[in-house]
Design a protein around this motif. Structure first.
Motif, PDB file in Angstrom:
ATOM      1  N   TRP B 117      14.986  20.337  38.596  1.00 23.68           N
ATOM      2  CA  TRP B 117      15.298  19.682  39.862  1.00 23.68           C
ATOM      3  C   TRP B 117      14.064  19.649  40.743  1.00 23.68           C
ATOM      4  O   TRP B 117      13.114  20.397  40.558  1.00 23.68           O
ATOM      5  N   LEU B 119      12.833  18.187  44.977  1.00 25.49           N
ATOM      6  CA  LEU B 119      13.076  17.370  46.153  1.00 25.49           C
ATOM      7  C   LEU B 119      12.526  15.972  45.918  1.00 25.49           C
ATOM      8  O   LEU B 119      11.570  15.789  45.165  1.00 25.49           O
TER       9      LEU B 119
ATOM     10  N   TRP C  34      14.691  32.729  47.600  1.00 28.64           N
ATOM     11  CA  TRP C  34      13.658  33.670  48.015  1.00 28.64           C
ATOM     12  C   TRP C  34      13.259  33.336  49.449  1.00 28.64           C
ATOM     13  O   TRP C  34      12.949  32.172  49.754  1.00 28.64           O
ATOM     14  N   LEU C  36      10.584  34.463  52.392  1.00 35.01           N
ATOM     15  CA  LEU C  36       9.377  35.243  52.668  1.00 35.01           C
ATOM     16  C   LEU C  36       9.101  35.282  54.161  1.00 35.01           C
ATOM     17  O   LEU C  36       8.988  34.247  54.811  1.00 35.01           O
ATOM     18  N   VAL C 100       9.201  31.122  54.680  1.00 30.91           N
ATOM     19  CA  VAL C 100       9.039  30.148  53.593  1.00 30.91           C
ATOM     20  C   VAL C 100      10.150  30.401  52.572  1.00 30.91           C
ATOM     21  O   VAL C 100      10.427  31.561  52.226  1.00 30.91           O
ATOM     22  N   GLN C 102      12.209  29.323  48.884  1.00 29.71           N
ATOM     23  CA  GLN C 102      12.229  28.720  47.558  1.00 29.71           C
ATOM     24  C   GLN C 102      13.605  28.946  46.947  1.00 29.71           C
ATOM     25  O   GLN C 102      14.321  29.874  47.317  1.00 29.71           O
ATOM     26  N   VAL C 103      13.993  28.104  45.989  1.00 28.07           N
ATOM     27  CA  VAL C 103      15.299  28.238  45.365  1.00 28.07           C
ATOM     28  C   VAL C 103      15.147  28.052  43.860  1.00 28.07           C
ATOM     29  O   VAL C 103      14.276  27.317  43.401  1.00 28.07           O
ATOM     30  N   ALA C 104      15.981  28.751  43.088  1.00 25.73           N
ATOM     31  CA  ALA C 104      15.962  28.583  41.630  1.00 25.73           C
ATOM     32  C   ALA C 104      17.395  28.491  41.122  1.00 25.73           C
ATOM     33  O   ALA C 104      18.309  29.107  41.669  1.00 25.73           O
ATOM     34  N   TRP C 117      12.937  25.837  39.356  1.00 28.12           N
ATOM     35  CA  TRP C 117      12.763  26.285  40.731  1.00 28.12           C
ATOM     36  C   TRP C 117      12.112  25.187  41.544  1.00 28.12           C
ATOM     37  O   TRP C 117      11.484  24.269  41.019  1.00 28.12           O
ATOM     38  N   SER C 118      12.235  25.283  42.852  1.00 30.11           N
ATOM     39  CA  SER C 118      11.714  24.272  43.753  1.00 30.11           C
ATOM     40  C   SER C 118      11.595  24.895  45.135  1.00 30.11           C
ATOM     41  O   SER C 118      12.384  25.759  45.511  1.00 30.11           O
ATOM     42  N   LEU C 119      10.616  24.462  45.887  1.00 33.40           N
ATOM     43  CA  LEU C 119      10.619  24.808  47.299  1.00 33.40           C
ATOM     44  C   LEU C 119      11.802  24.128  47.976  1.00 33.40           C
ATOM     45  O   LEU C 119      12.257  23.068  47.552  1.00 33.40           O
TER      46      LEU C 119
ATOM     47  N   PRO D  12       6.919  31.680  47.448  1.00 33.78           N
ATOM     48  CA  PRO D  12       7.860  32.741  47.810  1.00 33.78           C
ATOM     49  C   PRO D  12       8.597  33.362  46.630  1.00 33.78           C
ATOM     50  O   PRO D  12       9.046  34.499  46.726  1.00 33.78           O
ATOM     51  N   GLY D  13       8.702  32.650  45.493  1.00 32.26           N
ATOM     52  CA  GLY D  13       9.696  33.036  44.509  1.00 32.26           C
ATOM     53  C   GLY D  13       9.193  33.621  43.218  1.00 32.26           C
ATOM     54  O   GLY D  13       9.630  33.223  42.138  1.00 32.26           O
ATOM     55  N   ALA D  90       6.255  37.680  46.334  1.00 26.94           N
ATOM     56  CA  ALA D  90       5.774  36.407  46.876  1.00 26.94           C
ATOM     57  C   ALA D  90       4.256  36.472  46.953  1.00 26.94           C
ATOM     58  O   ALA D  90       3.675  37.553  47.031  1.00 26.94           O
ATOM     59  N   SER D 116       9.398  26.133  34.200  1.00 24.59           N
ATOM     60  CA  SER D 116       9.520  25.294  35.383  1.00 24.59           C
ATOM     61  C   SER D 116       8.239  25.397  36.181  1.00 24.59           C
ATOM     62  O   SER D 116       7.611  26.445  36.235  1.00 24.59           O
ATOM     63  N   SER D 118       6.157  24.067  39.986  1.00 23.21           N
ATOM     64  CA  SER D 118       6.375  23.619  41.360  1.00 23.21           C
ATOM     65  C   SER D 118       5.049  23.728  42.098  1.00 23.21           C
ATOM     66  O   SER D 118       4.230  24.600  41.813  1.00 23.21           O
TER      67      SER D 118
END
Lengths: 126, 126, 126, 126
Positions: B117, B119, C34, C36, C100, C102-104, C117-119, D12-13, D90, D116, D118
């Motif tokens: 995925w 954005l 996540w 931070l 900041v 991030q998501v996974a 994962w992506s910011l 961050p992740g 992070a 992955s 990013s």
């Protein structure tokens, strides 16, 4: 319809796997770029490739017609020279008119592929 | 609660796998959009699809109600016409009011799915 | 050391798989955030969850101590209510001070996990 | 050729899997950074690592030569101390001159890897 996007896009994290499994060309291991030109004129694009241990290579020249997207396998960039496999590289994509750039990695070295995509980093010439 | 986000979002790197494995609809190969409208009014959204070798197609019209998210499988966009499978495409998503857009690829052509995925690229009409 | 980042972050594309395979908790299917906080004060964070067919739910309150990162499984957000599984949702994360995010996604429904994962999308309150 | 990018980048992740399968070093489980310096001078880079339950650790110092990209496995950062495996962390990457930073996770704990990538979050010192 005006041209959307920016004129410089950066992909720092290239690396092309040298082997693959599965039907070609769909499952060929590769990095792949998408270049979108929403504007009314063709976009004249120049790519520079950066390496870890030698000078940058380029220009790689591409054109994306007006109101078209173009998908380019990085493995297929051969002029002025083919990219080395399994070495870290980076790309800087410049266009005279705004475009939008995305990149994907397809890695089929193992039986079950893994894939990831990301936008490139948008910026402008200073 | 005000509307968060921007009014133009771009996905340059679409490509819908034509086959899949596993239970449907969860494991259907697809590209999928998420459209978040945090604002107090419905968001009227128009999508234009760009191709490699022919003129852009659209408008595809969608509405996202106030304070709702909406998940849309790109495979399900059929008016004015269904998207071609296994051809590179790009999307430009426009909304009168700010929204936030994410996209995911689910590829289940092999026995074990791969998913990524990202954005979309946020911008504004010039 | 000043606080780096922004005060509003958006994740439009949430979806938590309801089943999983492999050792828990490492291979539990989940969405994970996540957060931070590089600043000298604790970050007081409020999350709002958006759904397709009902009103937003929140506030989910979290604290990230000064100069710390915090990993939060979205599956573990239970106050004011647990998130529904296998339904599209979106998150808006707000902090009084810059952070900041991030998501996974970890999806282990099949024998071999897929992960992406992506910011989150950074913005500011208007 | 001027230096492209920004001077502060945030990841961050982070989380480094402790085990792996497949040939090393290609299939070693890891987080990996790419640092691109398009400028005419070497980039002097300092990384700070943030943790959940203790003070930040650093500086980790790196140099990227002029007009070069550098790939760094986070697992290989050992001075002032090696990173703990399987703990959330992070990274904040600072450079005196503009750079562009990307990060990838390679997870080979299971027989079929998942990967992955990013971009890091670009910002500037305030």
């Amino acid at each position: 319809m005006s041209a959307i996007g920016q004129t410089v896009w950066v992909v720092p994290g290239g690396w092309i796997p040298a082997s693959g499994t599965g039907r070609e060309p769909e499952f060929t291991s590769r990095d792949e770029l998408w270049l979108l030109n929403t504007g009314p004129q063709p976009a004249e694009i120049v790519i520079t490739v950066y390496w870890q241990d030698r000078a940058p290579v380029g220009p790689y020249e591409l054109r994306v017609e007006a109101e078209r997207v173009r998908s380019v396998r990085v493995n297929d960039l051969i002029d002025p020279e083919a990219l080395r496999l399994e070495e870290p590289y980076a790309l800087v994509v410049r266009s005279r008119t705004p475009i939008v750039v995305q990149v994907a990695r397809y890695d089929t070295r193992q039986a079950e592929q893994t894939m990831s995509w990301s936008l490139a980093h948008p910026t402008e010439e200073r």
